[in-house]
Scaffold this active site. Structure first.
Site: not given
Ligand code: M6R
Length: 592
Positions: A2, A28, A76, A100-101, A461, A465, A468, A484, A587
């Site tokens: 948010c 956000r 969000w 926000n929160g 990673e 990606k 996501e 396994h 984000k």
């Molecule tokens: O801002 P941060 O690096 O603490 O965020 C951590 C995760 O929320 C962030 O890396 C998230 O997994 C991303 N969406 C990855 O692309």
């Protein structure tokens, strides 16, 4: 999670700036957006729309609003589905709030307010805020007092901004656990309260970050004035610092998306990280290192573990912040605790850091956002100088995080940054090859990324990606673990991307890929030029290769990172999703 923004102005043309700042905050959250404002007749109006801010903007543009005070929100969803009724601002008896929160005790407060006759229209926790303030006003308090009385009842985290029809010259804000930045415009005509400095870029040259428990009271008379009060109600001064977020940082600069722009910045980010690396901490003084983070930042920590243990021979523990903070962690005082975060606002990482600080142990933050909560609260800060990252999926910051952690354990001049830059550039010039791979995997039922050594965290990673951005179920595994269990999933509808550059693991990863191939799984091999002759004995069939440039294996992770980011980018593009704002994500994760 948010974004909030608000303006109190000496003029009645706030709407463009309010929408502009909300657009800056869209990273956000983008489930819905809304504004509330007082018209020139001092009446309260509200507009809300489900989806991205452009939907709200379309509505607002038609209204030709004249207003000198307004609040806005991009959501969000936490409590309540993505509907217009649940969208902020929430309004009650002339009071409007954005939040926000999470108000953890909202149900208890809601029950009490219901017995007082209030009728709730949303499923949100936020609605109790507007109703409780209205309740206190009804009880005889003025707006500011009703705001403070309400805050004292909340358990949880918040950044709240509120306006009130009866006191049209006052804008109130409060911060507890969620970030809040304030600033006066250069011409002193507008006062802003927002979630962060990004929202205020080009609106204020200086920003002040509120501290936990602070309340800001802004008032319009002949001029704009504001005061900040701390948790004890005492008037306090907080420093204003330059707002370093420039418009250039937040522009797409001709790229078709922020994500693509940010992947292309991986070269310059590596160079800047190297040139500006500055760390006063001698890691060799410590008997152990704990790296604590979430998501992509956690994977950066996992990768660094391989380097630090191999090069510095110091044991490294990498922990997911949300697990670390609730497990009664053992905290040896002779260990170094490094908290890695792009945003510097991830609540679990922040709270994990506070836990370590409470044990009187020094903390180190490796953060990208200057002046973020984690940066401000850590004892030592190492900045990843990747510049503002707008794409919700983290890309260029990962490069900066891993390079920073490499530089923590080797002599700077022993790192061949020119090779790193050159090789990332070569990968960037192979775009058509990644587009070809994307075409192959776009309809995969499921996808594996596999790798050994540093290629294992890179597999995690790469899979994150894909998930996501393309919403394909993807898993990263150590190549040796596939047999396994995960191999049971393999059939002709499953693709595996094997990360196998020519390093000490090459042959073994190739064998693991053969095992998958033998079960009709489709293999895509990310390898290096110097392995061209060595992969030719792979069975003929549905196998594809991408050859990355040769280098010392120490530098492979940099070019592989760019490669896996491009695979994810092109796959998402083919699937037609919004690569900058993938569904369900935000984000900055400021809720637990
Ligand atoms: O801002 P941060 O690096 O603490 O965020 C951590 C995760 O929320 C962030 O890396 C998230 O997994 C991303 N969406 C990855 O692309």
């Amino acid at each position: 999670m948010c974004g909030i923004s608000s303006i109190l102005s000496l003029n009645d043309d706030i709407m463009n700036d309010l929408i502009f700042s909300l657009e800056r905050l869209e990273y956000r959250g983008y489930d819905s957006a809304g504004i509330a404002y007082l018209g020139t007749n001092s009446k309260l109006y509200r507009e809300r729309a489900v989806g991205k801010i452009e939907n709200l903007k379309e509505v607002v543009e038609k209204l030709n609003v004249k207003s000198n005070i307004g609040i806005g929100h991009t959501r969000w969803a936490t409590h309540g589905k993505v509907t217009e009724l649940n969208a902020h601002p929430h309004v009650c008896d002339g009071v409007a709030v954005v939040h926000n929160g999470i108000i953890e005790n909202y149900q208890e407060l809601k029950d009490k307010l219901i017995t007082e006759g209030y009728v709730f229209e949303s499923e949100t926790d936020t609605e109790v805020i507007s109703k409780l303030i209205a309740f206190h006003i009804k009880g005889g308090e003025n707006f500011q007092s009703a705001f403070s009385s309400s805050l004292s009842k909340f358990v949880g985290t918040y950044a709240i901004v509120a306006i009130c029809e009866n006191e049209p010259n006052i804008l109130l804000g409060a911060k507890m656990g969620s970030p809040m930045a304030i600033g006066l415009s250069n011409d002193q005509q507008n006062f802003h309260i927002a979630s962060d400095a990004v929202a205020l870029s080009s609106l204020t040259d200086k920003v002040t970050y509120l501290e936990e428990g602070d309340i800001v009271v802004a008032e319009k008379g002949k001029n704009l004035n504001y005061e900040i009060f701390n948790l004890n109600g005492e008037k306090v001064a907080r420093d204003a610092i330059p707002n370093v977020v420039s418009l250039n940082d937040i522009n797409q600069n001709g790229y078709e998306s922020f994500m693509l722009k940010e992947i292309f910045e991986e070269v310059i980010v590596a160079k800047n990280t190297y040139d500006r690396f500055n760390c006063d901490i001698d890691i060799f003084k410590f008997r152990g290192i704990s790296i604590i983070a979430c998501g992509t930042s956690y994977y950066a920590g996992l990768l660094a573990k391989y380097w630090i243990e191999d090069i510095a021979r110091i044991p490294v523990n990498v922990e997911i912040a949300s697990e670390f903070r609730y497990k009664n962690p053992i905290l040896p005082k002779d260990s170094l605790y490094v908290f890695v975060s792009q945003s510097g606002e991830t609540i679990d990482t922040l709270c994990a850091m506070r836990l370590v600080k409470e044990a009187h142990i020094n903390t180190v933050a490796l953060v990208n956002v200057n002046n973020s909560s984690i940066a401000r609260e850590a004892d030592y800060v190492i900045q990843t100088v990747a510049g503002t990252e707008i794409g919700v999926a983290s890309t260029k910051v990962f490069i900066s995080q891993i390079l920073s952690m490499l530089l923590m354990c080797v002599k700077k001049d022993s790192v061949d940054i020119t090779t790193i830059e050159k090789n990332i550039n070569i990968v960037l010039n192979k775009q058509h090859e990644f587009a070809r791979i994307a075409e192959k995997i776009k309809n995969s039922r499921s996808l594996f990324y596999i790798g050994r050594g540093t290629n294992y965290p890179l597999s995690l990673e790469g899979a994150l990606k894909i998930k996501e951005l393309s919403y394909i179920s993807a898993e990263g595994h150590p190549a040796g673990e596939i047999k396994h269990g995960p191999i049971a999933i393999v059939d002709e509808s499953v693709h595996t991307i094997a990360i196998a550059p020519l390093d000490k693991h090459f042959k073994k990863t190739l064998s693991n890929s053969q095992e998958i191939f033998a079960r009709n799984g489709k293999i895509l091999l990310i390898t290096t030029e110097n392995a061209r002759n060595l992969v030719s004995d792979f069975d003929k069939g549905d196998i594809d290769y991408i050859f990355l440039p040769n280098s010392d294996p120490l530098y492979y992770p940099f070019s592989i990172t760019t490669a896996i980011h491009l695979v994810a980018y092109y796959t998402a593009k083919l699937k037609g999703g919004d690569v900058d704002k993938p569904r369900n994500l935000a984000k900055s994760v400021t809720v637990e």
